[in-house]
Design a protein around this motif. Structure first.
Motif, PDB file in Angstrom:
ATOM      1  N   VAL A 164       0.810  -1.344  -0.007  1.00 52.22           N
ATOM      2  CA  VAL A 164       0.027   0.163   0.063  1.00 52.22           C
ATOM      3  C   VAL A 164       0.820   1.244   0.040  1.00 52.22           C
ATOM      4  N   GLY A 165       1.977   1.255   0.791  1.00 52.00           N
ATOM      5  CA  GLY A 165       2.884   2.467   0.966  1.00 52.00           C
ATOM      6  C   GLY A 165       3.425   2.549  -0.493  1.00 52.00           C
ATOM      7  N   ALA A 166       3.760   1.646  -1.277  1.00 51.43           N
ATOM      8  CA  ALA A 166       4.472   1.975  -2.473  1.00 51.43           C
ATOM      9  C   ALA A 166       3.630   2.422  -3.352  1.00 51.43           C
ATOM     10  N   ALA A 167       2.100   1.987  -3.386  1.00 50.58           N
ATOM     11  CA  ALA A 167       1.172   2.628  -4.447  1.00 50.58           C
ATOM     12  C   ALA A 167       0.979   3.955  -3.935  1.00 50.58           C
ATOM     13  N   VAL A 168       1.043   4.539  -2.776  1.00 47.33           N
ATOM     14  CA  VAL A 168       0.514   5.794  -2.252  1.00 47.33           C
ATOM     15  C   VAL A 168       1.762   6.602  -2.796  1.00 47.33           C
ATOM     16  N   ALA A 169       3.034   5.991  -2.690  1.00 47.20           N
ATOM     17  CA  ALA A 169       4.250   6.696  -2.911  1.00 47.20           C
ATOM     18  C   ALA A 169       4.269   7.024  -4.532  1.00 47.20           C
ATOM     19  N   LEU A 186       7.413   5.818   1.805  1.00 45.95           N
ATOM     20  CA  LEU A 186       8.233   4.562   1.562  1.00 45.95           C
ATOM     21  C   LEU A 186       9.269   4.392   2.762  1.00 45.95           C
ATOM     22  N   THR A 187       9.631   5.308   3.470  1.00 42.69           N
ATOM     23  CA  THR A 187      10.263   5.352   4.761  1.00 42.69           C
ATOM     24  C   THR A 187       9.530   4.325   5.838  1.00 42.69           C
ATOM     25  N   ALA A 188       8.018   4.612   5.852  1.00 40.26           N
ATOM     26  CA  ALA A 188       7.361   3.531   6.785  1.00 40.26           C
ATOM     27  C   ALA A 188       7.337   2.447   6.450  1.00 40.26           C
TER      28      ALA A 188
END
Length: 371
Positions: A243-248, A286-288
């Motif tokens: 999900v974080g990759a999609a948001v980024a 991405l950091t998260a």
């Protein structure tokens, strides 16, 4: 990060009761405060009731002075924002240009001004908790939750605002067309003053919280580092990464000028300055995700950087995902910008990413006996 007792150049010896003798009396006030701080953590005299620890007592001398400086800096840095918010709540239009939606605020903006005033005032309470002896007795969640939220709200400002200044300094700021497309909101000096204050608050809070956390929890943090977390936690970390990759990806697309899914007014106002904002949110997501994966995988590496990445990244992603959804609670006329489905989904993705990573972080700390 190891916190050591500061050396002020005078010859000192530590007695069997944990007190500190000095050949000079110039720093007696600092020593008294540090001794009181040490007694509250259980690292003072043998008769104290706190847990026995192998770490040195909280630093005296220079660190006591540095603690006072950071405390004063954080408090002073809240004054511009608190003053402006109080003035606006009182009906003043200082810093608000003609045509701004802030000139005739609706109920939601009034409540928002009051809430954000209280949030910034909380910084004053936090620095007192982090610098006074009684702060060691505050229940952990009552401290860590506000610090977590403050970390999340301040981190993108600490990263983004200096980057925007740099972009403008090298001549890549908004052109005339982009500036003309922006709806009037605040006079230029207002964000410069307020964001500078926020950055000082962030630096001061970090400088106070890190040694506080080491003194209170640092000894246990070193136990059983690097162990792989249970498989369910690994699944959560993997979901957070996806999900974080999609948001980024979405934020990076907008950062470099992509306009799909954005309202027309935001597309017209795009510049490298606004791109920095989207890029900052992408970096935090991405950091998260990276922090969560590293914590779940374990290994021989030291956990400090993974913990920092998970803490800072999840706090920023979760907090700003929720903050950017606030227009849904008001009307377009109060915010001057509509919210699209793409923006909504991205904000929800930020919230999901931050929440999942926070869950991994909590699971990691519990496995190490931290919470």
């Amino acid at each position: 990060m190891t916190t050591r007792a500061a050396r002020d150049g005078s010859h000192r010896s530590t007695g069997s009761d944990g007190s500190v003798d000095s050949d000079e009396s110039a720093n007696s006030a600092d020593s008294d405060e540090s001794t009181e701080f040490a007694e509250s953590t259980g690292s003072g005299s043998a008769g104290s009731t706190g847990p026995m620890r192998s770490e040195p007592p909280p630093p005296a001398g220079r660190w006591a002075v540095a603690r006072r400086v950071l405390r004063a800096a954080a408090v002073v840095a809240t004054l511009p924002y608190l003053t402006l918010k109080a003035a606006w709540l009182g009906g003043s239009h200082v810093g608000i240009p003609d045509g701004s939606v802030l000139l005739d605020p609706g109920p939601f903006l009034v409540v928002g001004n009051a809430l954000t005033l209280l949030m910034d005032a909380t910084v004053i309470l936090l620095v007192m908790v982090l610098t006074r002896p009684w702060g060691m007795r505050v229940p952990g969640p009552l401290l860590t939750v506000p610090v977590y939220v403050a970390t999340g709200l301040l981190t993108p400002i600490v990263l983004g605002f200096p980057a925007q200044l740099l972009v403008k300094a090298v001549g890549l700021g908004a052109d005339e067309a982009a500036r003309a497309a922006r709806e009037p909101f605040l006079d230029p000096w207002v964000p410069d003053l307020v964001y500078t204050g926020f950055i000082i608050q962030a630096v001061a809070l970090a400088g106070l919280f890190v040694p506080y956390a080491y003194e209170r929890w640092g000894g246990r943090r070193r136990v059983a580092q690097g162990q792989r977390l249970p498989s369910p936690t690994g699944v959560v970390a993997g979901a957070a990464a996806l999900v974080g990759a999609a948001v980024a990806a979405a934020h990076l697309y907008w950062a470099f000028g992509g306009d799909a899914g954005l309202p027309a007014e935001r597309v017209a106002a795009y510049s490298a300055e606004t791109g920095v904002v989207s890029g900052t949110h992408a970096l935090c997501a991405l950091t998260a995700a990276i922090g969560a994966v590293l914590l779940a995988r374990g290994g021989t590496r030291r956990a400090g950087w993974s913990l920092a990445a998970a803490w800072i990244g999840s706090a920023a992603t979760l907090s700003w995902g929720m903050w950017l959804l606030t227009p849904l609670l008001g009307s377009d006329s109060e915010f001057g910008e509509s919210i699209t489905t793409a923006i909504l989904l991205t904000c929800v993705g930020q919230i999901i990413t931050g929440a999942l990573v926070a869950g991994v972080l909590i699971r990691y700390l519990r496995s190490r006996g931290e919470v």
